[in-house]
Design a protein around this motif. Structure first.
Motif, PDB file in Angstrom:
ATOM      1  N   GLU A   1       0.998   6.708  -3.781  1.00  0.00           N
ATOM      2  CA  GLU A   1       0.897   5.818  -4.933  1.00  0.00           C
ATOM      3  C   GLU A   1       0.716   4.369  -4.511  1.00  0.00           C
ATOM      4  O   GLU A   1      -0.036   3.612  -5.142  1.00  0.00           O
ATOM      5  CB  GLU A   1       2.129   5.960  -5.825  1.00  0.00           C
ATOM      6  N   THR A   2       1.388   3.966  -3.426  1.00  0.00           N
ATOM      7  CA  THR A   2       1.266   2.570  -2.983  1.00  0.00           C
ATOM      8  C   THR A   2      -0.118   2.257  -2.419  1.00  0.00           C
ATOM      9  O   THR A   2      -0.494   1.087  -2.332  1.00  0.00           O
ATOM     10  CB  THR A   2       2.329   2.229  -1.915  1.00  0.00           C
TER      11      THR A   2
ATOM     12  N   LYS B   1       8.878   0.212  -2.358  1.00  0.00           N
ATOM     13  CA  LYS B   1       8.823   1.316  -3.318  1.00  0.00           C
ATOM     14  C   LYS B   1       8.837   2.680  -2.623  1.00  0.00           C
ATOM     15  O   LYS B   1       8.950   3.726  -3.282  1.00  0.00           O
ATOM     16  CB  LYS B   1       7.566   1.203  -4.193  1.00  0.00           C
TER      17      LYS B   1
ATOM     18  N   ARG C   1      10.285   5.811  -0.815  1.00  0.00           N
ATOM     19  CA  ARG C   1      11.608   6.467  -0.880  1.00  0.00           C
ATOM     20  C   ARG C   1      12.340   6.297   0.454  1.00  0.00           C
ATOM     21  O   ARG C   1      11.829   6.694   1.502  1.00  0.00           O
ATOM     22  CB  ARG C   1      11.419   7.961  -1.166  1.00  0.00           C
TER      23      ARG C   1
ATOM     24  N   LYS D   1       6.098  13.274  -1.913  1.00  0.00           N
ATOM     25  CA  LYS D   1       6.755  12.691  -3.086  1.00  0.00           C
ATOM     26  C   LYS D   1       7.471  11.375  -2.771  1.00  0.00           C
ATOM     27  O   LYS D   1       8.283  10.904  -3.562  1.00  0.00           O
ATOM     28  CB  LYS D   1       7.766  13.679  -3.663  1.00  0.00           C
ATOM     29  N   ASP D   2       7.166  10.756  -1.613  1.00  0.00           N
ATOM     30  CA  ASP D   2       7.906   9.546  -1.227  1.00  0.00           C
ATOM     31  C   ASP D   2       7.267   8.250  -1.726  1.00  0.00           C
ATOM     32  O   ASP D   2       7.697   7.161  -1.378  1.00  0.00           O
ATOM     33  CB  ASP D   2       8.104   9.494   0.288  1.00  0.00           C
ATOM     34  N   ASN D   3       6.214   8.367  -2.544  1.00  0.00           N
ATOM     35  CA  ASN D   3       5.542   7.199  -3.158  1.00  0.00           C
ATOM     36  C   ASN D   3       4.492   6.558  -2.262  1.00  0.00           C
ATOM     37  O   ASN D   3       3.862   5.569  -2.676  1.00  0.00           O
ATOM     38  CB  ASN D   3       6.542   6.114  -3.594  1.00  0.00           C
ATOM     39  N   TYR D   4       4.306   7.084  -1.055  1.00  0.00           N
ATOM     40  CA  TYR D   4       3.329   6.478  -0.152  1.00  0.00           C
ATOM     41  C   TYR D   4       1.930   6.518  -0.742  1.00  0.00           C
ATOM     42  O   TYR D   4       1.212   5.504  -0.743  1.00  0.00           O
ATOM     43  CB  TYR D   4       3.351   7.191   1.201  1.00  0.00           C
TER      44      TYR D   4
END
Length: 444
Positions: free
Chosen positions: A164-165, A198, A200, A159-162
């Motif tokens: 998504e990036t 972005k 977390r 859930k740390d946005n990795y």
């Protein structure tokens, strides 16, 4: 004959029992070796410095959280990090070796985050075979607990946005603005990790919490602060060439290169020269300090984890500034304005100039390590020996950080402001990490 058979059977039973009851010994050296193995794999896989810092932070945190089950004196980080819930409690009736479980979780998280899983799996299985042979019951219960913790942490990591990036657009380089960063030779790679801010963070309120002082206003007019810094980069290399390859400035630049993206071109072929990242170098320094101080397994885990968190937040902070300021590298301007054949001592890495990443993370890591080991911790840094560089000696972690920072100016890849403001940015962040996590000195 019957007596002999009874004797043989009794001997076998006793031998079997004594073998089962023999405890599995897991040492601090096992921890160091596992960190080294993950570093070697990251070098092989050519991870960028920011991504490597993420792997160090999560894999070490997994081990540390388990060690807290055995040693309640260790600081609990659970409430410090966004959305992180307590790990599963260990079954007190099970025969759990917490050190073994910690390494299981560490390797499982590491395997999840690297590319060359097979290499780490082979290393892991060699340990599993030895441990299982020593005490199968203890091994199984410890492994099961380590895997349970790894599964728990994996859900949080995801859930740390990795992820998504990975699907966000590449950095756009098309611009007529001469101040804006442009890809540099020889590979002319796209900007690396433009969306890293972005991700977390661990201790930061936001990626911009430790925004550095601004660099001098861009100007190509002689006599301006920016132009003077550009000329300084050009002249420093000329002076180093006059001194020769044995100059102290050259040795410093090469020692702290830590660029995993170095490309070498021979004819029509281009290949990578694999090197350790800046974060990997500081994890190596952490190992050197831990071994010199004689830290045990739990203490080593504490030192590695807090250092890795400082590095991870340092890259988030630095990359936030890099893609905000988008400043052009010295090489681009020198080739355009002064000498089109000029090359820096070090190969320019593929991302904007300001601030200096090595300066920021070195400042941050040095603060954490100084807090743990003390102000005047002398050490011999042999981290780069395997990459063909000699040992360098430092009187403190601050001494090493200062040298790492100035190496970027000597290497011709940063202006002075990126170095000086970058290490201030890193030290401010490091002090924040120390205070936020309540990092305490270790007694050794």
């Amino acid at each position: 004959m019957k007596k002999y058979l009874y004797f043989v059977i009794a001997t076998l039973v006793l031998t079997s029992c004594s073998k089962e009851e023999k405890p599995i010994v897991v040492t601090a050296e096992n921890y160091h070796q596992t960190v080294d193995k993950i570093t070697d794999i990251m070098v092989h896989d050519i991870f960028s410095p920011p991504v490597a810092s993420r792997i160090y932070a999560y894999s070490n945190l997994a081990a540390y959280q388990i060690m807290r089950q055995e040693n309640k004196d260790l600081i609990d980080f659970t409430s410090k990090f966004e959305e992180l819930k307590p790990i599963p409690e260990a079954d007190t009736t099970a025969n759990i070796n917490f050190k073994l479980a910690a390494l299981v979780a560490k390797m499982e998280i590491g395997k999840k985050l690297i590319f060359s899983e097979n290499v780490l799996t082979t290393y892991r299985d060699s340990l599993y075979t030895k441990w299982k042979k020593t005490n199968e019951v203890e091994f199984n219960s410890s492994k099961d607990y380590g895997l349970a913790v790894a599964r728990h942490l994996s859900a949080w990591i995801d859930k740390d946005n990795y992820k998504e990036t990975r699907t966000m657009p590449k950095y756009s380089v098309y611009s007529d603005d001469p101040a804006r960063w442009q890809p540099t030779p020889p590979s002319y790679m796209d900007g690396i990790e433009p969306h890293w801010p972005k991700i977390r963070p661990f201790t930061l309120d936001s990626a911009s919490q430790f925004k550095p002082a601004p660099h001098p206003e861009f100007s190509l007019k002689k006599g301006t602060a920016f132009y003077d810094e550009l000329i300084e980069v050009y002249e420093i290399k000329n002076e180093m060439e006059r001194k020769g390859d044995e100059s102290e400035e050259m040795k410093i630049a090469q020692f702290w290169d830590c660029n995993p993206y170095v490309s070498t071109q021979r004819g029509h072929l281009m290949f990578a020269t694999k090197k350790i990242t800046p974060g990997g170098h500081w994890m190596g320094i952490c190992k050197i300090a831990s071994k010199k101080a004689g830290l045990d397994f739990a203490q080593s885990s504490y030192a590695y984890t807090t250092t890795a968190i400082a590095l991870a937040d340092g890259f988030i902070s630095c990359w936030d500034e890099k893609y905000r300021s988008n400043l052009v590298r010295p090489e681009t301007l020198i080739n355009k304005l002064i000498d089109d054949n000029w090359k820096p001592v070090l190969q320019t890495p593929p991302f904007p100039e300001y601030s200096s990443g090595h300066s920021v993370v070195s400042g941050a890591a040095s603060i954490v390590l100084t807090r743990i080991f003390g102000d005047d911790f002398h050490f011999e840094d042999d981290t780069e020996v395997k990459y063909g560089l000699p040992v360098r000696t430092f009187t403190s972690f601050s001494h090493a950080a200062n040298e790492a920072a100035i190496s970027r100016l000597y290497g011709g890849i940063h202006y002075r402001s990126a170095v000086e403001n970058g290490i201030i940015q890193g030290r401010n962040l490091g002090n924040h990490v120390v205070e936020n996590l309540n990092i305490k000195p270790l007694t050794y």
